[in-house]
Design a protein around this motif. Structure first.
Motif, PDB file in Angstrom:
ATOM      1  N   LYS A  85       0.962  -1.352  -0.069  1.00  0.00           N
ATOM      2  CA  LYS A  85      -0.007  -0.042  -0.051  1.00  0.00           C
ATOM      3  C   LYS A  85       0.700   1.030  -0.046  1.00  0.00           C
ATOM      4  CE  LYS A  85      -4.602  -1.182   1.608  1.00  0.00           C
ATOM      5  NZ  LYS A  85      -5.711  -0.716   2.282  1.00  0.00           N
ATOM      6  N   ALA A  86       0.445   2.372  -0.492  1.00  0.00           N
ATOM      7  CA  ALA A  86       1.015   3.565  -0.733  1.00  0.00           C
ATOM      8  C   ALA A  86       1.073   4.077   0.739  1.00  0.00           C
ATOM      9  CB  ALA A  86       0.263   4.465  -1.874  1.00  0.00           C
ATOM     10  N   THR A  87       1.996   3.950   1.365  1.00  0.00           N
ATOM     11  CA  THR A  87       2.224   4.811   2.772  1.00  0.00           C
ATOM     12  C   THR A  87       3.380   5.074   2.988  1.00  0.00           C
ATOM     13  OG1 THR A  87       2.743   2.770   4.096  1.00  0.00           O
ATOM     14  CG2 THR A  87       0.232   3.376   4.016  1.00  0.00           C
ATOM     15  N   HIS A  88       3.963   6.022   3.829  1.00  0.00           N
ATOM     16  CA  HIS A  88       5.347   6.088   4.317  1.00  0.00           C
ATOM     17  C   HIS A  88       6.000   4.986   4.191  1.00  0.00           C
ATOM     18  CE1 HIS A  88       3.606   9.894   5.716  1.00  0.00           C
ATOM     19  NE2 HIS A  88       4.622  10.398   4.850  1.00  0.00           N
ATOM     20  N   GLU A  89       5.793   4.079   5.136  1.00  0.00           N
ATOM     21  CA  GLU A  89       6.523   2.915   5.324  1.00  0.00           C
ATOM     22  C   GLU A  89       6.452   1.773   4.109  1.00  0.00           C
ATOM     23  OE1 GLU A  89       8.282   1.965   8.265  1.00  0.00           O
ATOM     24  OE2 GLU A  89       8.011   4.454   8.375  1.00  0.00           O
ATOM     25  N   GLY A  90       5.417   1.962   3.305  1.00  0.00           N
ATOM     26  CA  GLY A  90       5.358   1.424   2.109  1.00  0.00           C
ATOM     27  C   GLY A  90       6.226   1.488   1.054  1.00  0.00           C
ATOM     28  N   PHE A  91       6.382   2.936   0.824  1.00  0.00           N
ATOM     29  CA  PHE A  91       7.545   3.543   0.007  1.00  0.00           C
ATOM     30  C   PHE A  91       8.774   3.130   0.522  1.00  0.00           C
ATOM     31  CE2 PHE A  91       4.142   6.747  -1.221  1.00  0.00           C
ATOM     32  CZ  PHE A  91       4.050   6.443  -2.530  1.00  0.00           C
TER      33      PHE A  91
END
Length: 197
Positions: A85-91
């Motif tokens: 998912k496109a989250t801070h941690e995901g990136f």
């Protein structure tokens, strides 16, 4: 344009395969918002009868959790693409995996800017959640077309996908944006094929 079937049903994979329409699978997880409810959820058999990419979700509270889960999922098949998912941690997890030459898809996107950021972090696939895009803006097809254009202009080498599951969307209009692929449910695919108009 590629078609990726959103499913966890062996029957659906085999049936869609009979038509020669699908290029890969978005394997639904056993828990979460879009969870698997199929009684014939046989991950190993689905993987064995799929030649194309198999998108499998890796989740967690932080990038370390995502990475740990991703490394376990990669053991399933060489066709596995880690879906994050496109989250801070995901990136952050995407960047680390891409540096290790692991194919990653960033999902749940709702804007061109986030899609470009995902591609810059190394995602091989960027996938728009059309439900979120539709809620945010009525010009949802313009967002797709702009993203395709900018990713190609900047030579970011990411495929642009649209997750149209659960949405009544004109597939011809989505296709006309130049997206590289669609994520669609078996029911949605069959309805489109049966539509004579």
């Amino acid at each position: 344009m590629k078609i990726y079937l959103r499913t966890c049903s062996l029957y659906e994979v085999r049936k869609a395969g009979e038509y020669g329409l699908i290029d890969g699978i978005k394997l639904l997880p056993e828990n979460g918002e879009d969870k698997c409810v199929a009684t014939d959820n046989d991950t190993k058999s689905i993987i064995c009868c799929t030649n194309g990419p198999i998108f499998v979700s890796a989740a967690g509270n932080n990038s370390e959790d995502i990475l740990q889960q991703a490394l376990q999922l990669l053991r399933l098949s060489p066709n596995i693409v880690i879906s994050i998912k496109a989250t801070h941690e995901g990136f952050k997890a995407c960047k680390i995996l891409a540096d290790k030459e692991v194919s990653v898809m960033i999902t749940d996107l709702d804007s061109t800017t986030k899609a470009i950021m995902a591609a810059k972090s190394g995602a091989a696939f960027v996938c728009f959640n059309m439900k979120k895009v539709k809620q945010k803006s009525v010009a949802n097809f313009k967002v797709l077309a702009q993203t395709v254009k900018l990713i190609r202009y900047h030579e970011l080498h990411a495929s642009v996908l649209a997750n149209i599951s659960g949405e009544s969307i004109d597939l011809d209009s989505v296709t006309a944006t130049g997206v590289d692929g669609l994520e669609i449910t078996f029911t949605g695919l069959m309805k489109f094929l049966e539509n004579d108009s």
